[in-house]
Design an enzyme around this catalytic site. Structure first.
Site, PDB file in Angstrom:
ATOM      1  N   HIS A  93      32.325 -44.294   2.388  1.00 26.85           N
ATOM      2  CA  HIS A  93      31.243 -44.018   3.346  1.00 26.85           C
ATOM      3  C   HIS A  93      30.311 -45.211   3.374  1.00 26.85           C
ATOM      4  O   HIS A  93      30.102 -45.891   2.355  1.00 26.85           O
ATOM      5  CB  HIS A  93      30.510 -42.714   3.027  1.00 26.85           C
ATOM      6  N   ASP A  95      27.081 -45.095   4.787  1.00 30.62           N
ATOM      7  CA  ASP A  95      25.657 -44.770   4.761  1.00 30.62           C
ATOM      8  C   ASP A  95      25.202 -44.692   3.310  1.00 30.62           C
ATOM      9  O   ASP A  95      26.018 -44.591   2.385  1.00 30.62           O
ATOM     10  CB  ASP A  95      25.374 -43.460   5.485  1.00 30.62           C
ATOM     11  N   GLU A 157      27.831 -39.292   5.066  1.00 24.90           N
ATOM     12  CA  GLU A 157      28.174 -38.548   3.853  1.00 24.90           C
ATOM     13  C   GLU A 157      26.935 -38.127   3.082  1.00 24.90           C
ATOM     14  O   GLU A 157      26.849 -37.000   2.592  1.00 24.90           O
ATOM     15  CB  GLU A 157      29.087 -39.408   2.973  1.00 24.90           C
ATOM     16  N   GLU A 158      25.975 -39.026   2.969  1.00 23.37           N
ATOM     17  CA  GLU A 158      24.799 -38.726   2.146  1.00 23.37           C
ATOM     18  C   GLU A 158      23.934 -37.626   2.750  1.00 23.37           C
ATOM     19  O   GLU A 158      23.298 -36.866   2.028  1.00 23.37           O
ATOM     20  CB  GLU A 158      23.969 -39.992   1.935  1.00 23.37           C
TER      21      GLU A 158
END
Length: 964
Positions: A93, A95, A157-158
């Site tokens: 990911h 981010d 994702e975060e």
């Protein structure tokens, strides 16, 4: 991968490390936080643009950003491999987390800074450090890729907004791969190669408690007026006991972690636990990786500063429930709500709001990709990788598993504990990016280091050949096993050995099988499943030839002992080979066919044996079995590739195997000969003493060996113990009955049947059991597994009791209904008991639980048959000595033995109660096949926790509900 290739790749990666640092520095400078309220969305676009350029530069094709439903972009691209090679999908990911408290950072948040040998900056580890690994690996490999490579980079994702979770199923063709590396995890510690095998799921709940319509003065009303905050605190206090163990009613919190241990001192350091403060629970690994835990994330109540003398009318808390593999997150959420409702004091009003829930996940622990991965890690590190769990949740892993059921999914990365991901001062150790010092570069090791092995491993196993060899062999083994009792009178007539002595041809087979069944799977894991499977087939051929050529009963018994070892080896390793060669739905179908073959073989054996005695003589069965086994050897040699478990210790518990045999052999000898020797004679008592001593020795050995035959901790599992004893009782009583009826039906003083007629006469029991069993899973789903087991044993007991009333003038028709009752009862009890055995343990113990239940079948068959044979012959001898007619003596012997079997079946009802609450099956086709096969082997069901492509052929599904 050769040492020279490993050293060359390591040197290349080392030379590329300045470039890797520059890549990571550029990425850290981009503030790609997917939250427009905190950072401009242009930063996320800058990150996408950088990745498109960087991955294009290293040779990937058609790299671009794809819009996902949450407005972020997934970066995808590919590089084809050689024709016919497998494809590896690399996930990351792009981010990052916000910096949180800027003032807490000791280095600039958005500038990659080297300090004390580590590289600091937001995203340096999670997850931009993994992106740097991918770029460095692809540069190092250049065009020398032995596999196809695809990438998918997530942009949210975060924040958990689920963009990629929706994108993956809609773009399955774009992302399809044979192996998926989820590079958002890390090593147990710097320099310790690690694969994350399990992720806990999550189920969050908001709970609001109301007691008053408004806040009231504590001086005027305090004491009698119910305080909402106090009520909430009392409710939250019930989530753990004084030791910190989870105590949510109805939620199993006794699981154990079998992977790498998490040393308490290391955990205290990693978790920043203050000096003098206790850790919670029994062991760190159990608590953070294997068991459910409830954490209070926040409470809405007045802050201390500014609070007034008022009784709180309302209070609210947010609870985070972490759910281990093998447990449904939604069901756990339901259980948490039920628990909190039940402990709400003072009849306070309580309201629940379900927040997000995500199911737990278990990665691949077998298969060509997994073996390639562990081999590559071993090459790069010079040590075996460890298997660890992770308390966090990655919902995307389950999306990958559902979308690509045949793919092997593995979790790894650079994020070891010192990285402090999601916190200020995040950093990465560069030796985790470059194989430098004690570290390694994960993707070069996995994509290249074992890549060539992966390419050659997959095509050499033709799944049709594996299916043919394993199903044909299990059919022959089970048919052989069930046919032998029908042959005993004919063997006795040819060899001159009494039928009473020849019962050892039945019991010795089960005795040796009990000692070998678990160990055969371990030998296959260590020395190669194909090799041990073929050794089992060779032994089976040799034993068949020895028996067919036997001139005396001793040779028959010796051959059957060898056959017991061979048969259990074929079953254990055959199922392992079948499971490793397939994945996803294909694995489910293959194992179901294997189970059907086992059931058909067990049902057809007596009829086939009786037919061959009349056509070819009793030797014909063994000649035919030898030929079929030989065909299986040829098929296996030509179509099956070797596989083993590189992560399993090479220690083999031979002492435990010998002690199992030393426990059972003298016990069965005492049961068989005790009536002749005298039950108080020195010989009988000596045998019993040896059996007891060997049994005690077995438990002592199992406590000390590194890889025990039986993990004694499993004996603390009530459901497993109850279901295993139930399996032992079921297998023992049905095998004993088939032995008795085979003799009774063929005896001239009883029914005087021919072998073929006797085989036909047993069909109501054998075929009835197989036909009933597939219908049982739906009953278990509706009424509960233990209820069905209990009813099944009760019906079986009634059937045996009716046979216990038999008289010498009974004709065959009188036996039909009680035989059908026994068949129905066995069908009802076998399947749910087997399902409970594997459903009652964590995913990483499914193989052990299955092995224990399979050993119980052999033990039950050996002991119960020996006991029934002794009772039968003793009563016949006693009645004959008293002057009774042969027919009356035979009838009395069968009646007495049947009553004993009825009493044992009643004990099965008790075991159904002992089993208690457990996960129930969903009633699928695979459940039906497993239920039919349960007469001879435990197979995975929809209630079995997931373990990926398990080497033992277990853990194919997850799901199921709880039943009392």
């Amino acid at each position: 991968m050769t040492p020279a290739t490993t050293d060359s790749l390591r040197a290349t990666v080392t030379d590329l490390m300045p470039r890797a640092k520059a890549d990571l520095s550029r990425m850290v400078s981009i503030k790609s936080v997917h939250d427009a309220k905190q950072f401009p969305p242009e930063e996320c676009q800058r990150m996408v643009d950088y990745l498109v350029g960087a991955f294009t530069e290293v040779g990937l094709q058609d790299v671009q950003g794809y819009e996902t439903p949450d407005g972020t972009q997934a970066v995808c691209g590919y590089k084809p491999g050689p024709a016919g090679s497998p494809t590896v999908l690399l996930y990351f990911h792009h981010d990052v987390q916000p910096p949180l408290d800027d003032s807490a950072w000791e280095t600039p948040v958005w500038d990659l800074t080297e300090k004390d040998g580590r590289w600091y900056g937001r995203g340096a580890a999670d997850c931009k450090g993994n992106i740097a690994v991918h770029l460095t690996a692809l540069r190092a490999l250049g065009d020398d890729l032995p596999v196809g490579v695809k990438i998918v980079g997530e942009g949210s994702e975060e924040q958990g907004t689920g963009g990629l979770e929706a994108f993956v199923p809609e773009h399955a063709d774009l992302l399809a791969a044979d192996a998926i590396l989820v590079c958002d995890a890390g090593n147990f510690a710097v320099g310790v190669p690690s694969l994350t095998s399990s992720l806990r799921g999550l189920a969050n709940v908001w709970v609001t408690v109301r007691t008053l319509s408004s806040e009231m003065h504590s001086g005027m009303f305090g004491g009698a007026a119910p305080d909402a905050l106090a009520a909430l605190i009392a409710m939250l206090a019930t989530l753990r006991d004084e030791h910190g163990n989870t105590t949510v009613k109805g939620l199993d919190a006794g699981q154990t972690w079998e992977g790498a241990a998490y040393p308490p001192q290391q955990f205290r350091k990693d978790a920043n636990v203050l000096d003098g403060v206790d850790l919670l629970g029994d062991s760190v690994g159990d608590m953070v990786w294997a068991r459910p835990t409830a954490t209070v994330l926040g409470i809405d109540c007045p802050p201390v500063v500014g609070s007034s003398a008022a009784i709180q009318a309302e209070a609210r808390a947010r609870i985070n429930l972490r759910v281990p593999p093998g447990m449904s997150a939604r069901q756990a959420q339901d259980t948490l709500i039920e628990h909190l409702t039940s402990v709400t004091p003072w009849h306070a009003q309580v309201e629940f709001v379900r927040e997000a829930d995500g199911e737990p996940f278990v990665g691949a622990l077998a298969g060509p990709g997994y073996e390639t991965m562990t081999s590559a890690m071993r090459d790069a590190y010079g040590r075996d990788p460890v298997i660890q769990g992770q308390g966090g949740s990655i919902p995307l892993c389950n999306v990958f598993a559902d979308t690509f059921p045949k793919a092997e999914i593995m979790l790894l990365g650079v994020e070891e504990p010192l990285c402090l991901i999601h916190a200020p001062n995040e950093s990465v150790d560069p030796t985790e990016i470059a194989q430098h010092g004690s570290g390694r570069s994960p993707v070069p090791a996995t994509v290249c280091g074992g890549g060539r092995e992966l390419v050659t491993a997959t095509p050499t196993t033709r799944t049709g050949g594996v299916l043919a060899a394993t199903c044909l062999s299990t059919l022959v083994v089970n048919a052989n096993t069930s046919a032998v009792s029908i042959l005993l009178p004919a063997i006795s007539e040819d060899t001159g050995m009494s039928v009473d002595t020849l019962q050892w041809a039945v019991t010795s087979y089960s005795l040796v099988g009990a000692a070998v069944i678990i160990k055969a799977g371990s030998l296959g894991d260590v020395f190669g499943r194909k090799r041990i499977f073929q050794l089992g087939l060779l032994l089976f051929v040799a034993s068949c030839v020895l028996i067919a050529l036997a001139s005396n009963g001793g040779m028959v018994i010796a051959g059957r002992m060898i056959q017991g070892a061979a048969g259990s080896t074929i079953l254990a390793c055959g199922l392992s080979l079948l499971s490793v060669a397939n994945s996803g739905e294909a694995q489910l179908r293959a194992v179901s066919l294997w189970g059907a073959a086992a059931a058909v073989g067990a049902a057809a054996g007596p009829l086939l044996g009786g037919l061959l005695v009349d056509l070819t003589g009793w030797q014909g069965l063994f000649w035919i079995d030898a030929v079929v086994a030989g065909v299986c050897i040829v098929i296996t040699a030509g179509t099956v590739s070797e596989s083993r478990d590189p992560n399993r210790p090479r220690s083999i518990d031979f002492a435990g195997t010998v002690l199992v045999a030393l426990t059972l052999a003298p016990l069965i000898l005492a049961l068989s000969a005790g009536s002749g020797w005298g039950w108080t004679s020195l010989a009988t008592q000596g045998c019993l003493a040896v059996a007891i001593g060997a049994g005690v020795g077995f438990f002592e050995v199992e406590r000390r060996v590194p890889v025990p035959l039986l993990d004694l901790a499993l004996l603390r599992n009530r459901v497993l113990v109850g279901s295993t004893v139930a399996i032992l009782i079921g297998a023992g009583t049905i095998n004993a009955l088939m032995y008795l009826l085979s003799l009774y039906f063929q005896d001239p003083a009883a029914l005087g049947f021919s072998p073929l007629q006797a085989g036909l006469a047993t069909l109501p029991a054998t075929v009835g059991l197989v036909l009933t069993a597939p219908l049982v899973p739906r009953l278990a789903k509706k009424f509960g597994g233990r209820q069905v087991v209990g009813v099944g044993f009760a019906i079986t007991a009634v059937g045996f009791a009716v046979i216990g009333f038999n008289q010498a003038d009974w004709r065959y028709g009188t036996f039909v209904l009680p035989l059908i009752a026994v068949a129905i009862g066995m069908g009802l009890s076998n399947g749910p008991a087997s399902s409970a055995a594997t459903a009652a343990v964590p995913a990483n113990q499914v193989g052990e639980a299955s092995g224990v239940s399979n050993m119980a079948r052999y033990v039950g068959a050996a002991v119960a048959t020996a006991a029934a044979a002794t009772i039968y012959s003793s009563v016949i001898a006693s009645r004959t000595a008293e002057g009774g007619s042969p027919s009356d003596a035979l009838s009395a012997g069968l009646a007495t033995a049947s009553w004993v079997l009825a009493v044992i079946s009643v004990a099965g009802v008790v075991m159904a109660v002992v089993m208690g609450r457990h996960r129930a099956v969903q009633g699928t086709l695979a459940d039906a096949a497993a239920s039919a096969a349960a007469v001879s082997h435990t197979l995975p069901t929809s209630a079995t926790p997931v373990v990926g492509a398990a080497a033992a052929g277990t853990g194919l599904h997850e799901g199921g509900s709880q039943h009392d």
